[in-house]
Design a protein around this motif. Structure first.
Motif, PDB file in Angstrom:
ATOM      1  N   LEU A  26       0.825  -1.208   0.000  1.00  0.00           N
ATOM      2  CA  LEU A  26       0.000   0.000   0.000  1.00  0.00           C
ATOM      3  C   LEU A  26       0.857   1.255   0.000  1.00  0.00           C
ATOM      4  N   ARG A  27       2.017   1.170   0.642  1.00  0.00           N
ATOM      5  CA  ARG A  27       2.910   2.332   0.714  1.00  0.00           C
ATOM      6  C   ARG A  27       3.413   2.744  -0.669  1.00  0.00           C
ATOM      7  N   ALA A  28       3.429   1.795  -1.608  1.00  0.00           N
ATOM      8  CA  ALA A  28       3.897   2.106  -2.963  1.00  0.00           C
ATOM      9  C   ALA A  28       2.945   3.061  -3.681  1.00  0.00           C
ATOM     10  N   GLY A  29       1.691   3.159  -3.215  1.00  0.00           N
ATOM     11  CA  GLY A  29       0.752   4.121  -3.790  1.00  0.00           C
ATOM     12  C   GLY A  29       0.258   3.759  -5.175  1.00  0.00           C
ATOM     13  N   ILE A  30       0.287   2.492  -5.541  1.00  0.00           N
ATOM     14  CA  ILE A  30      -0.145   2.025  -6.852  1.00  0.00           C
ATOM     15  C   ILE A  30      -1.442   1.241  -6.688  1.00  0.00           C
ATOM     16  N   PRO A  31      -2.445   1.461  -7.545  1.00  0.00           N
ATOM     17  CA  PRO A  31      -3.648   0.622  -7.471  1.00  0.00           C
ATOM     18  C   PRO A  31      -3.261  -0.855  -7.523  1.00  0.00           C
ATOM     19  N   THR A  32      -3.684  -1.608  -6.522  1.00  0.00           N
ATOM     20  CA  THR A  32      -3.237  -2.998  -6.379  1.00  0.00           C
ATOM     21  C   THR A  32      -4.407  -3.894  -6.015  1.00  0.00           C
ATOM     22  N   ILE A  33      -4.410  -5.090  -6.596  1.00  0.00           N
ATOM     23  CA  ILE A  33      -5.391  -6.097  -6.222  1.00  0.00           C
ATOM     24  C   ILE A  33      -4.681  -7.434  -6.052  1.00  0.00           C
ATOM     25  N   ALA A  34      -5.113  -8.196  -5.059  1.00  0.00           N
ATOM     26  CA  ALA A  34      -4.586  -9.544  -4.855  1.00  0.00           C
ATOM     27  C   ALA A  34      -5.427 -10.520  -5.661  1.00  0.00           C
ATOM     28  N   VAL A  35      -4.805 -11.609  -6.094  1.00  0.00           N
ATOM     29  CA  VAL A  35      -5.514 -12.657  -6.799  1.00  0.00           C
ATOM     30  C   VAL A  35      -5.093 -13.997  -6.203  1.00  0.00           C
ATOM     31  N   ASN A  36      -6.023 -14.944  -6.154  1.00  0.00           N
ATOM     32  CA  ASN A  36      -5.766 -16.287  -5.646  1.00  0.00           C
ATOM     33  C   ASN A  36      -5.806 -16.339  -4.120  1.00  0.00           C
ATOM     34  N   ARG A  37      -5.032 -15.473  -3.440  1.00  0.00           N
ATOM     35  CA  ARG A  37      -5.061 -15.421  -1.983  1.00  0.00           C
ATOM     36  C   ARG A  37      -5.620 -14.082  -1.508  1.00  0.00           C
ATOM     37  N   ARG A  38      -6.373 -14.128  -0.403  1.00  0.00           N
ATOM     38  CA  ARG A  38      -6.945 -12.911   0.164  1.00  0.00           C
ATOM     39  C   ARG A  38      -5.935 -12.242   1.098  1.00  0.00           C
ATOM     40  N   ALA A  39      -6.276 -11.008   1.491  1.00  0.00           N
ATOM     41  CA  ALA A  39      -5.345 -10.236   2.309  1.00  0.00           C
ATOM     42  C   ALA A  39      -6.035  -9.568   3.488  1.00  0.00           C
ATOM     43  N   ASP A  40      -7.115 -10.158   3.986  1.00  0.00           N
ATOM     44  CA  ASP A  40      -7.783  -9.686   5.196  1.00  0.00           C
ATOM     45  C   ASP A  40      -8.184  -8.216   5.174  1.00  0.00           C
ATOM     46  N   GLY A  41      -8.864  -7.806   4.116  1.00  0.00           N
ATOM     47  CA  GLY A  41      -9.566  -6.528   4.148  1.00  0.00           C
ATOM     48  C   GLY A  41      -8.849  -5.309   3.642  1.00  0.00           C
ATOM     49  N   LYS A  42      -7.576  -5.137   3.964  1.00  0.00           N
ATOM     50  CA  LYS A  42      -6.895  -3.907   3.585  1.00  0.00           C
ATOM     51  C   LYS A  42      -6.593  -3.836   2.090  1.00  0.00           C
ATOM     52  N   LEU A  43      -6.553  -4.978   1.450  1.00  0.00           N
ATOM     53  CA  LEU A  43      -6.255  -5.053   0.028  1.00  0.00           C
ATOM     54  C   LEU A  43      -7.379  -5.833  -0.638  1.00  0.00           C
ATOM     55  N   HIS A  44      -7.968  -5.278  -1.677  1.00  0.00           N
ATOM     56  CA  HIS A  44      -9.014  -6.005  -2.391  1.00  0.00           C
ATOM     57  C   HIS A  44      -8.421  -7.264  -3.024  1.00  0.00           C
ATOM     58  N   ALA A  45      -9.249  -8.311  -3.116  1.00  0.00           N
ATOM     59  CA  ALA A  45      -8.758  -9.588  -3.641  1.00  0.00           C
ATOM     60  C   ALA A  45      -9.845 -10.276  -4.455  1.00  0.00           C
ATOM     61  N   VAL A  46      -9.417 -10.964  -5.517  1.00  0.00           N
ATOM     62  CA  VAL A  46     -10.298 -11.849  -6.283  1.00  0.00           C
ATOM     63  C   VAL A  46      -9.798 -13.261  -6.046  1.00  0.00           C
TER      64      VAL A  46
END
Length: 348
Positions: free
Chosen positions: A151-171
């Motif tokens: 998140l500190r990198a400031g780039i739109p980011t999404i996780a895939v395959n594994r979730r990240a407990d809320g702070k990062l959107h994931a599919v």
């Protein structure tokens, strides 16, 4: 029959926006706006799709460099995806690239080991290349600092395959439900001692599938002893070592659920090496339904999960984040595929 005549390709180089507008019968500004939209997006209008189709027939290709200069974008997506030797991960990555190409983006792929520091180094490298967005496939649940660094990198980011407990959107796929289906199937067959080759503790896929299986078993009033849950890696060797530990118990299981098909192949090898057979002595359920497992001498019962759709949906969500500043976390449905590797427990 359509009255629409097919436009002729451009004679020299790319057609101008005016040429496309004349062929479609709309204003140049309408063409300009439409060509900036993704025609594969669910909310793309028929008009947008028609303009893209006619532009493609005329030989139009977006000039990403010029567009990038105008919009301060690189039209490049960074993808951090360890374990490309895994069939599921490879299918997901291929789908991401296909969806990105269709949307006018290219991908920069990094394949570090499935280790936090190595992945963070890859993310820093990709960020230095002015990527517009980032997809990460191997989040570690036990390292919240990993998500903070991303998140500190400031780039739109999404996780895939594994979730990240809320702070990062994931599919992801619905791993908990998949584990539940596996446990429910084995209990319904009459198994009461069910071993779980549970995968690494840091992976949400392994954790959720294991917890879903345990819930299905305990909801029927059956106790799951801790000794029946063995954490290994996702590879064949992990399945082999996990199976041997379970089969060495004083009261070994009559069925084993391996949280991915690759580990399940290792389990099958360990069962064979002990002079036992599947499913007569041990019932076996895998996860993912990779193409190989339906063609084995004893085809595996497994959980089918949509690896390729997971990749394309993740890319679509990331583009929403880039273009609209909004993303959603999604779980794709899974299903139980019953084959020859499971049956009722053998009576002693």
């Amino acid at each position: 029959m359509s009255n629409e005549t097919e436009p002729a390709p451009a004679a020299h180089g790319q057609p101008t926006l005016k040429a496309i507008a004349d062929a479609v019968g709309v204003h140049v500004s309408t063409v300009s706006r439409a060509l900036k939209r993704d025609p594969e997006s669910p909310d793309a209008s028929k008009s947008v799709r028609r303009i893209h189709r006619i532009a493609e027939q005329m030989g139009y290709r977006p000039n990403l460099m010029a567009a990038g200069l105008r919009t301060n974008r690189s039209y490049t997506i960074g993808v951090v995806m360890p374990r490309l030797t895994d069939v599921v991960i490879a299918q997901t990555c291929e789908a991401i690239e296909e969806a990105a190409t269709a949307a006018g983006y290219q991908i920069l792929l990094a394949t570090p080991p499935d280790e936090v520091n190595a992945q963070l180094q890859s993310i820093q490298m990709l960020a230095s290349r002015r990527i517009d967005g980032l997809i990460v496939s191997s989040i570690h649940l036990d390292r919240p600092d990993m998500v903070e660094e991303i998140l500190r990198a400031g780039i739109p980011t999404i996780a895939v395959n594994r979730r990240a407990d809320g702070k990062l959107h994931a599919v992801t796929t619905d791993d908990y439900h998949g584990g539940y289906l596996a446990g429910e199937h084995l209990v319904n067959l009459g198994h009461r001692r069910i071993g779980i080759v549970a995968g690494p503790r840091h992976a949400s896929t392994a954790w959720d599938r294991t917890q879903g299986c345990i819930e299905a078993i305990t909801s029927r009033g059956i106790e799951v002893d801790e000794e029946l849950i063995v954490h290994t890696d996702f590879e064949v060797q992990g399945g082999i070592s996990g199976a041997h530990r379970l089969l060495n118990l004083a009261d070994p299981p009559t069925a084993i659920f391996a949280v991915n098909d690759t580990a399940a192949i290792g389990v099958a090898g360990a069962v064979r090496d002990r002079g036992l057979s599947i499913p007569r002595d041990i019932s076996l359920v895998g996860y993912n339904d990779i193409p190989l497992v339906s063609q084995l001498p004893v085809p595996f019962t497994t959980i089918s999960s949509p690896a390729a759709p997971m990749g394309s949906v993740a890319l679509q969500q990331l583009l929403r984040g880039i273009n609209e500043g909004e993303m959603s976390s999604l779980k794709l449905p899974v299903s139980l595929i019953v084959r020859a590797s499971t049956t009722v427990p053998r009576q002693n």
